[in-house]
Design an enzyme around this catalytic site. Structure first.
Site, PDB file in Angstrom:
ATOM      1  CD  GLU A  47      -2.844  -1.184   0.034  1.00 12.81           C
ATOM      2  OE1 GLU A  47      -3.146  -0.103  -0.512  1.00 12.81           O
ATOM      3  OE2 GLU A  47      -3.246  -2.281  -0.380  1.00 12.81           O
TER       4      GLU A  47
ATOM      5  CD  GLU B  67      -2.865  -2.965  -7.259  1.00 15.40           C
ATOM      6  OE1 GLU B  67      -2.292  -3.608  -6.346  1.00 15.40           O
ATOM      7  OE2 GLU B  67      -3.544  -1.945  -7.046  1.00 15.40           O
TER       8      GLU B  67
ATOM      9  CG  ASP C 246       2.585  -6.699  -6.057  1.00 15.15           C
ATOM     10  OD1 ASP C 246       2.025  -6.306  -5.014  1.00 15.15           O
ATOM     11  OD2 ASP C 246       2.030  -7.444  -6.886  1.00 15.15           O
TER      12      ASP C 246
END
Length: 413
Positions: A278, A355, A359
């Site tokens: 996040e 995303e 990661d």
């Protein structure tokens, strides 16, 4: 019928058919891979859990197809079927000025939409989610949430609608710019206010208790230089067994929120890895980029609306006999999804790219191995399908498919 009527019908039917086609592809693909756990997840997810995820996906898809078809029917009823025109006549008969009449038409349509959506909402919550063991909501909580949500929508929505309609009617040829600025300012205000004033109306937020999880998270926040208003635990288990984590707010009102359900199923190291992911969104400027893109798209929408508002054919082609500022706004909001649907894959690709970047950040700042373990745990607990149809996923999914995401993380671990 007018030319724009045909254009609208072509886009509406095309977008609907594509949605149904993609949903059926998803159904076929998930069903075909239901009998075996994908190789990357062997030994991590049991066959029974994999099959539960497949069945859950298929059940949601069936309800989704019904929702798409009902949406098609309702949109045609409101537009070409004369529903909006009828609603407009009812409110105009009261003799109010255009600002009050327009506000009443828009708010009443919103309330009618909520009522019409209620049966499917009840089915999703108390039948579908209940069947798979996710629903924790009681009928009382459902009703209270609905009443709170409606009251909040009215308290916030009515002034905003009135402001936009007033600007459309009174701010001259540049009304679209002023309306965009007002709506942008309002959106930023809501983003700031949501964690402290709105979210607590529906859930309880408690500061994360001291312990290994808190120590790990505080250390991660310190080494990444992230300042927030705290790490909070939300009582998500009151409504659902699904787990999640998210950022909310901005400036000094930023908060990190973990569902209590997520904390129950992940180890401290895995929770740290989830937070690192996040934080990756924040550090890679994904949130800012998303806000800027949203602002630009809203501005483009207002520019198009400003032009359409002056075109008589825009109203008559969509079943409205008397042009007005509020009818222009309503028609634009109702029919634009049929035209913007086909840019969905671009937005989904952009989100998946973010995303992957988040990661990678998590693997650098925490542990890719622990993030993989956390993701597997979340796939399992949320019954997320491990075998989505590639085309369906490319069109809709904001997150990469499970196997692709795990493989990408392994390359950066």
């Amino acid at each position: 019928m007018q030319t724009f009527t045909y254009i609208f019908l072509v886009f509406l039917l095309a977008s609907t058919l594509v949605q149904i086609y993609l949903s059926l592809r998803q159904k076929q693909h998930v069903s075909a891979h239901r009998s075996a756990v994908p190789a990357p997840f062997l030994g991590k997810i049991a066959l029974e859990e994999h099959q539960k995820a497949a069945d859950y996906t298929l059940a949601k898809g069936g309800v989704g197809r019904i929702d798409v078809l009902l949406g098609l029917v309702l949109l045609l009823v409101w537009t070409l079927g004369g529903g909006l025109d009828w609603l407009d006549v009812q409110w105009r008969s009261l003799g109010w000025n255009e600002l009050y009449t327009g506000t009443a038409v828009i708010i009443s349509l919103m309330l009618l939409g909520s009522v019409l959506d209620l049966p499917l909402s009840l089915y999703r919550t108390f039948v579908l989610e209940e069947r798979f063991g996710f629903n924790k909501m009681t009928p009382t909580t459902f009703v209270v949430d609905a009443l709170k949500g409606t009251a909040l929508a009215l308290v916030i929505g009515i002034p905003v609608v009135m402001l936009i309609l007033w600007l459309m009617a009174s701010a001259g040829s540049l009304w679209w710019l002023y309306a965009w600025a007002a709506l942008t300012g309002f959106s930023l205000l809501m983003t700031w206010a949501y964690p402290k004033f709105i979210a607590p109306l529906f859930n309880k937020f408690s500061p994360l208790e001291e312990g290994e999880v808190a120590q790990r998270l505080n250390a991660l926040l310190a080494r990444t230089g992230f300042n927030s208003n705290g790490v909070f635990v939300m009582d998500g288990s009151r409504r659902s067994a699904h787990g999640n984590a998210y950022f909310t707010g901005f400036g000094k009102n930023k908060r990190i929120v973990f569902f209590d359900t997520l904390l129950k199923h992940l180890t401290p190291a895995q929770v740290e890895a989830v937070l690192a992911h996040e934080l990756g969104h924040f550090k890679r400027k994904h949130i800012v980029k998303g806000m800027v893109l949203s602002m630009l798209m809203t501005l483009a929408g207002f520019v198009v609306l400003a032009w359409l508002m002056g075109q008589a054919w825009f109203y008559t082609a969509l079943g409205v006999s008397q042009p007005s500022t509020y009818m222009a706004l309503l028609l634009f909001v109702l029919v634009s999804p049929a035209f913007t649907f086909f840019i969905g894959p671009i937005m989904a690709w952009w989100s998946r790219k973010h995303e992957f970047e988040a990661d990678e950040f998590a693997a650098q700042q925490s542990s890719g191995v622990e993030l993989i373990a956390a993701l597997v745990g979340l796939y399992k607990e949320n019954a997320s399908t491990l075998t989505p149809d590639p085309l369906y996923s490319a069109f809709y999914d904001s997150h990469p498919p499970a196997a692709i995401r795990i493989a990408h993380l392994q390359q950066h671990t």
